[in-house]
Design an enzyme around this catalytic site. Structure first.
Site, short mmCIF file in Angstrom:
data_model
loop_
_atom_site.label_atom_id
_atom_site.label_comp_id
_atom_site.label_asym_id
_atom_site.label_seq_id
_atom_site.Cartn_x
_atom_site.Cartn_y
_atom_site.Cartn_z
N HIS A 95 -7.16 -9.70 -3.00
CA HIS A 95 -6.73 -8.55 -3.79
C HIS A 95 -6.65 -7.32 -2.86
O HIS A 95 -7.45 -7.19 -1.92
CB HIS A 95 -7.72 -8.28 -4.92
N GLU A 143 1.39 -7.34 -6.00
CA GLU A 143 0.94 -6.05 -6.57
C GLU A 143 1.08 -4.96 -5.52
O GLU A 143 0.27 -4.90 -4.58
CB GLU A 143 -0.54 -6.13 -6.94
N GLY A 182 -0.06 -1.28 -12.86
CA GLY A 182 0.41 -0.37 -13.90
C GLY A 182 0.95 -1.03 -15.14
O GLY A 182 1.46 -0.39 -16.04
O1 G3P Z 1 -5.60 -7.08 -10.18
C1 G3P Z 1 -4.82 -6.30 -11.03
C2 G3P Z 1 -4.91 -4.89 -10.67
O2 G3P Z 1 -4.92 -4.63 -9.31
C3 G3P Z 1 -3.83 -4.05 -11.32
O3 G3P Z 1 -4.47 -2.87 -11.67
O4 G3P Z 1 -5.05 -1.07 -13.21
O5 G3P Z 1 -2.73 -1.21 -12.23
O6 G3P Z 1 -3.45 -2.87 -13.97
P1 G3P Z 1 -3.89 -1.95 -12.84
#
Ligand code: G3P
Length: 225
Positions: A95, A143, A182
């Protein structure tokens, strides 16, 4: 254990709203939304909460990271044997908030295959996703770090990273691809699937929501349409 798709995976991270008893309450809310709508959902929780949560919910529970030391004299390490014994059915790895060398990723994928557990390999961009696809994990989650935790979804801000990841990864293997950062609306989930993924990986949209059950219903609508 193989996770069914399309799927929504909620990463609990280390938020106060997703720690200890609050993590259990959140997991139960997520599970009831998943049960009500017969949706594929999984959660990734902190190591200290794995046994508590996996003992109280039936939805798949994942670890958020794995070290590659075997059992034995390894202080402070998170071993696959320990998370499996605590009820995890798989793990995230690499991650953006816990980056590891690609050799570590490869070893975790190998360990997951050996222990019949699910590997969700995270990548910050399509090139890294394509490179790590070579280890043939069960899932690759792309991501963009700059969008993580924000209110603008990757499906709006940068849909090309998703389609690029699908096309580049598919050149190596037809793996299950997820996208995240997001994500918080029905449209985000629909767009993600339309771009060729098998679901989404998210955190704050649900964990920080005033009504996690309602937010899960909003997201699950995107899986069903
Ligand atoms: O692992 C998922 C995370 O990194 C995404 O974070 O808060 O943007 O949904 P968020």
């Amino acid at each position: 254990m193989k996770l069914k798709t399309p799927i929504i995976i909620i990463n609990f991270k280390a938020y106060k709203e997703s720690t200890a008893k609050k993590a259990l309450i959140l997991a139960q809310k997520i599970e009831s939304a998943a049960k009500k709508h017969k949706a594929n959902v999984a959660i990734a929780v902190q190591p200290t909460d794995l046994l508590l949560i996996s003992s109280h919910v039936k939805i798949p529970v994942l670890a958020q990271h794995l070290d590659i030391q075997g059992q034995g004299a390894a202080t402070g390490k998170v071993t696959i044997e320990a998370v499996k014994a605590a009820g995890a059915v798989g793990t995230l790895i690499n991650h953006s908030e816990y980056h590891v060398p690609s050799s570590h990723v490869g070893e975790v994928v190998r360990l997951c295959k050996k222990h019949k557990m699910t590997s969700v390999v995270c990548a910050p961009n399509s090139a890294q996703a394509a490179k790590l696809a070579g280890y043939k994990p069960d899932f690759i989650a792309v991501e963009p770090p700059e969008l993580i935790g924000g209110s603008v979804s990757v499906t709006t801000a940068n849909p090309k990273i998703i389609s690029d990841t699908v096309s580049k990864v598919y050149k190596t293997a037809r793996l299950n691809i997820l996208c995240g950062a997001g994500v918080n609306t029905t449209q985000d989930v629909q767009t993600s699937l339309q771009l060729g993924t098998k679901g989404v990986l998210l955190a704050s949209g649900v964990v920080k929501s005033k009504d996690p059950f309602k937010e899960m219903e909003e997201l699950i609508k995107g899986l069903k349409s």
